[in-house]
Design a protein around this motif. Structure first.
Motif, short mmCIF file in Angstrom:
data_model
loop_
_atom_site.label_atom_id
_atom_site.label_comp_id
_atom_site.label_asym_id
_atom_site.label_seq_id
_atom_site.Cartn_x
_atom_site.Cartn_y
_atom_site.Cartn_z
N TYR A 76 0.81 -1.18 0.12
CA TYR A 76 -0.02 -0.09 -0.01
C TYR A 76 0.84 1.30 0.09
O TYR A 76 0.69 2.13 0.64
N GLU A 77 1.87 1.17 -0.80
CA GLU A 77 2.63 2.53 -1.14
C GLU A 77 1.74 3.66 -1.57
O GLU A 77 2.18 4.83 -1.24
N GLU A 78 1.05 3.30 -2.38
CA GLU A 78 0.09 4.38 -2.86
C GLU A 78 -0.93 4.96 -1.86
O GLU A 78 -1.45 6.26 -2.14
N ALA A 79 -1.26 4.26 -0.82
CA ALA A 79 -2.14 4.99 0.32
C ALA A 79 -1.56 5.71 1.30
O ALA A 79 -0.39 5.13 1.90
N ASP A 80 -1.61 7.02 1.24
CA ASP A 80 -0.89 7.90 1.92
C ASP A 80 -1.74 8.71 3.13
O ASP A 80 -1.86 9.64 3.60
#
Length: 329
Positions: A76-80
């Motif tokens: 979940y690198e895209e989830a900030d």
């Protein structure tokens, strides 16, 4: 629509094969109608599958490996955001669904909250068979939403007196989780289950692992969230489903109950599972006679034999231990 302020930000993360059609569209549309709306809608779609034509115009697609665990344990690198709303692609959320989950999360200072969708989506006849055959039992008195027993079967709360209860497991189709808690248990280590025809029990692997690692989980019994159950990812015959579920139940018991236990705990776990095994063997023998279908009984025995071989195989021994990263949170 009511405007709600001062709730934490979250990203909705959906796993899909892109085959759920209108039910997937319902998921997207209900996210857009939340009183607490997601910062992003991230859709993790398996490589080689077409992007769904259903859209609300704001979702982002990320390619990943196929599998119930592989499409959930993605980093979940895209989830900030600090929170993730983890969904299957066939979930209906009422407008205040996420708001209710956050209310419970904050009230009980929990790390993860799981809406109850299992009992609501299961017929009385199916629940009765689960109780008789698998010892999955209802309880009015347990303090737990779901409690995993030493046999790896569970009890579940009925006739609740409040909206949320502490839990050791839950249905994996929807959950609101602290991102750091999810990443800490290294769910990617459970990708072994994706090698099976259907990863039955992957939700128990995730949530029970979080519980054993010391994170606080809640089962929410009044969120209004519904699993529409598109069943787009598998197609099994009755014998195949029985074989798959029996085999995986043994492996999950072995992995989560027997191996992590101490000496006396192992004795208790073995006794509990042996009792269940004896009962199931008698039950399936009688069921096979009644239906005049010997495959019911032979499938049962074959599943246990193959499960025993699997937990002693090189492939399984290469899997990291269930409690590898436990540090006594």
């Amino acid at each position: 629509m009511q405007t709600v302020k001062n709730y934490p930000e979250y990203c909705a993360v959906i796993r899909t094969l892109g085959k759920s059609g209108d039910k997937y569209l319902t998921t997207l549309q209900s996210l857009c109608k939340q009183t607490v709306r997601p910062k992003k809608i991230l859709v993790y779609i398996a490589e080689g599958y077409d992007i769904p034509k259903e859209t609300v115009g704001v979702e982002q697609y990320i390619r990943c490996r196929k599998g119930m665990v592989a499409q959930r344990a993605v980093g979940y690198e895209e989830a900030d955001t600090d929170y993730l709303l983890m969904l299957d692609d066939d979930i209906y959320l009422p407008e205040r669904g996420v708001e209710k989950l956050f209310d419970a999360l904050c009230e009980y200072n929990a790390d993860c909250v799981i809406p109850e969708t299992f009992v609501a989506a299961t017929s009385f006849r199916q629940l009765l068979r689960c109780a008789v055959e698998e010892w999955i039992l209802p309880s009015r008195f347990t303090k737990w939403g779901f409690k995993i027993r030493k046999s790896s079967a569970h009890t579940y709360r009925v006739s609740p007196k409040k909206d949320a209860y502490p839990t050791q497991s839950g249905a994996g189709c929807a959950s609101l989780c602290r991102k750091s808690a999810f990443l800490a248990v290294h769910f990617e280590d459970e990708r072994w289950i994706d090698s099976f025809r259907y990863a039955l029990g992957e939700d128990q692997l995730l949530f029970y692992k979080m519980y054993r690692y010391g994170y606080k989980l809640l089962l929410h019994l009044n969120s209004g969230i519904v699993h529409l159950n598109a069943k787009s990812s598998y197609s099994l015959t009755e014998d195949e489903f029985s074989y798959n579920s029996i085999k995986l139940n043994f492996i999950i018991w072995w992995r989560t109950q027997l191996v992590p236990a101490g000496f006396f705990g192992k004795i208790a776990c073995a006794a509990a599972f042996f009792s269940l095994f004896v009962w199931q063997t008698l039950f399936r023998a009688l069921f096979a006679l009644k239906r005049r279908k010997p495959s019911v009984f032979s499938t049962h025995l074959k599943a246990y034999a193959d499960a025993w071989r699997y937990v002693h195989s090189f492939a399984y021994r290469a899997v990291p231990p269930f409690m590898k990263y436990f540090c006594g949170k």
